[in-house]
Write a protein that holds these residues in place. Structure first.
Motif, PDB file in Angstrom:
ATOM      1  N   TYR A 130     -39.046  35.326  13.440  1.00 39.68           N
ATOM      2  CA  TYR A 130     -38.661  36.506  14.220  1.00 39.68           C
ATOM      3  C   TYR A 130     -39.446  36.581  15.533  1.00 39.68           C
ATOM      4  O   TYR A 130     -38.932  37.070  16.538  1.00 39.68           O
ATOM      5  CB  TYR A 130     -38.913  37.776  13.419  1.00 39.68           C
ATOM      6  N   PHE A 133     -32.567  38.129  18.515  1.00 40.96           N
ATOM      7  CA  PHE A 133     -32.197  37.864  17.133  1.00 40.96           C
ATOM      8  C   PHE A 133     -30.760  38.321  16.940  1.00 40.96           C
ATOM      9  O   PHE A 133     -30.423  39.467  17.221  1.00 40.96           O
ATOM     10  CB  PHE A 133     -33.100  38.589  16.145  1.00 40.96           C
ATOM     11  N   TYR A 187     -44.294  42.125   9.326  1.00 40.67           N
ATOM     12  CA  TYR A 187     -43.572  41.460  10.411  1.00 40.67           C
ATOM     13  C   TYR A 187     -44.098  41.815  11.797  1.00 40.67           C
ATOM     14  O   TYR A 187     -43.709  41.177  12.781  1.00 40.67           O
ATOM     15  CB  TYR A 187     -42.087  41.823  10.333  1.00 40.67           C
ATOM     16  N   ALA A 233     -38.341  41.954  17.782  1.00 39.38           N
ATOM     17  CA  ALA A 233     -37.354  41.050  18.372  1.00 39.38           C
ATOM     18  C   ALA A 233     -36.165  41.849  18.892  1.00 39.38           C
ATOM     19  O   ALA A 233     -35.614  42.672  18.165  1.00 39.38           O
ATOM     20  CB  ALA A 233     -36.881  40.037  17.326  1.00 39.38           C
ATOM     21  N   GLU A 266     -36.134  43.896   9.534  1.00 38.53           N
ATOM     22  CA  GLU A 266     -37.249  42.964   9.645  1.00 38.53           C
ATOM     23  C   GLU A 266     -37.435  42.509  11.095  1.00 38.53           C
ATOM     24  O   GLU A 266     -38.567  42.474  11.602  1.00 38.53           O
ATOM     25  CB  GLU A 266     -36.998  41.756   8.738  1.00 38.53           C
ATOM     26  N   ALA A 267     -36.342  42.150  11.741  1.00 40.57           N
ATOM     27  CA  ALA A 267     -36.424  41.721  13.140  1.00 40.57           C
ATOM     28  C   ALA A 267     -36.939  42.847  14.030  1.00 40.57           C
ATOM     29  O   ALA A 267     -37.734  42.619  14.952  1.00 40.57           O
ATOM     30  CB  ALA A 267     -35.055  41.239  13.620  1.00 40.57           C
TER      31      ALA A 267
END
Length: 392
Positions: A261, A267, A175, A289, A283-284
């Motif tokens: 993202y 987010f 990511y 983010a 993940e973000a």
């Protein structure tokens, strides 16, 4: 080490536990371990080389959601065959208390068994009623892992015993770098959401309410939504004048999820309950983010009490609107949160988390007489037989 891993939820539909199993399996394989996963899945579903289908899943209401599980004679036979052929050193079952493949595996196996508990909930009538049935499987487990304090508390209160705390993992590199989606930011005015659109506890209606409060004063503000659900139902909750500022992607690939993202300035995770960790937050954060999340305990902890992401009062659209507006209007704060998030998420990288899991494997195999074997006479409790259905 030969590891047999069991995912209780269908491989066909993305979800937090399924993603955890997939990423842990791939991290272990990358480290040289032999890993085989069994999970509910349609027989014609495209599966990774390390996944075996336990049969097509059926939707079952569970923990405020709809879980897709496989629990019946067909799945039981496939589990037993998988165990016989796998000759595993350790069996790793995820969510063994869920009436699905993991519970069947516990009944069918003996030897070193590790279980990971993911779920968090306050009370469960179904869990209380089925406790005697579950005990016959859970008593076989020799090592327990909880992904969060909330999941550990649920385990202790509902099933007894304790567990070592090993958090969910995230493949940070997946990511960290990605191009934004075509036509999207970050451009100073994009709020993002990822989750099941039609699942109330994911909180999308709260975000839609907040968006309609702040969008009229910010002509450039847009909302990007990804996840399964009915786009028409979502847009119907938005005033007609704002609908062209809402983008709905539906289900996305792993590649497009990473790009999503990187397409947002904020987010948002407006979940209301039932989250023991919050993999979408991790993940973000890995994508850098800036995160705005409800202040449920699990999210609060992942975000370092607000240091690595902003928080709002759970379920309160007005609170969400105030915090979202403040972030959208403050690029410097967004940059600070982004930098803090990238630092904080490193401890959740699978390169670290997988090593902790292997230590648990080593502990349970060191005291076992041998590897995992199939029980020659598996006694399925009568109460469980009554609940077993099978999709055909």
């Amino acid at each position: 080490m030969r590891v047999g891993m069991v995912c209780p939820y269908t491989w066909d539909v993305p979800g937090g536990v399924m993603a955890h199993v997939r990423d842990l399996a791939e991290a272990l394989i990358a480290d040289g371990h032999h890993v085989s996963v069994i999970a509910p899945a349609a027989d014609d579903a495209p599966l990774p080389f390390y996944v075996t289908s336990a049969g097509r899943a059926v939707p079952v209401p569970f923990n405020g959601s709809v879980a897709r599980l496989a629990f019946g004679f067909l799945s039981a036979n496939r589990v037993r065959k998988w165990l016989r052929e796998g000759r595993f050193d350790v069996l790793h079952v995820h969510e063994p208390a869920v009436p699905s493949v993991g519970l069947l595996a516990c009944w069918a196996a003996r030897g070193p068994i590790v279980a990971t508990f993911h779920a968090s909930f306050q009370r469960s009538r179904a869990m209380s009623v089925s406790a005697p049935v579950l005990h016959t499987a859970l008593e076989k487990i020799s090592g327990r892992i909880a992904v969060s304090d909330a999941a550990r508390k649920t385990l202790v209160e509902h099933m007894g015993g304790d567990a070592v705390l090993i958090p969910n993992g995230v493949t940070v590199g997946r990511y960290a770098d990605a191009e934004p989606l075509p036509g999207w930011g970050p451009d100073g005015g994009v709020i993002g959401f990822l989750g099941r659109m039609d699942e109330p506890r994911k909180g999308l209606p709260i975000l839609l309410d907040a968006f309609t409060r702040i969008a009229p004063d910010r002509p450039g503000l847009r909302l990007l939504i990804a996840g399964p659900g009915d786009a028409g139902d979502v847009l119907a909750k938005v005033p007609a004048a704002l609908r062209d500022r809402v983008g709905i992607l539906g289900m996305v690939s792993e590649q497009d999820k990473a790009r999503a993202y990187h397409s947002v300035d904020v987010f948002c995770a407006p979940n209301t309950h039932g989250e023991s960790f919050g993999i979408v937050l991790a993940e973000a954060m890995a994508a850098g983010a800036p995160v705005l999340a409800s202040d449920i305990p699990a999210f609060n902890k992942v975000l370092g009490e607000g240091k690595a992401g902003a928080l709002f009062v759970t379920g309160d659209a007005a609170s969400l609107a105030r915090e979202a507006a403040a972030l959208i209007d403050d690029p410097a704060r967004r940059a600070t949160l982004s930098a803090e998030a990238r630092l904080a998420v490193r401890k959740y990288d699978w390169s670290t988390v997988a090593r902790d899991v292997v230590r648990v494997y080593e502990t349970v195999t060191a005291v076992a007489a041998g590897g995992v074997e199939e029980e020659q006479a598996t006694r399925v409790p009568e109460g469980a037989r009554a609940t077993g259905g099978e999709a055909r």
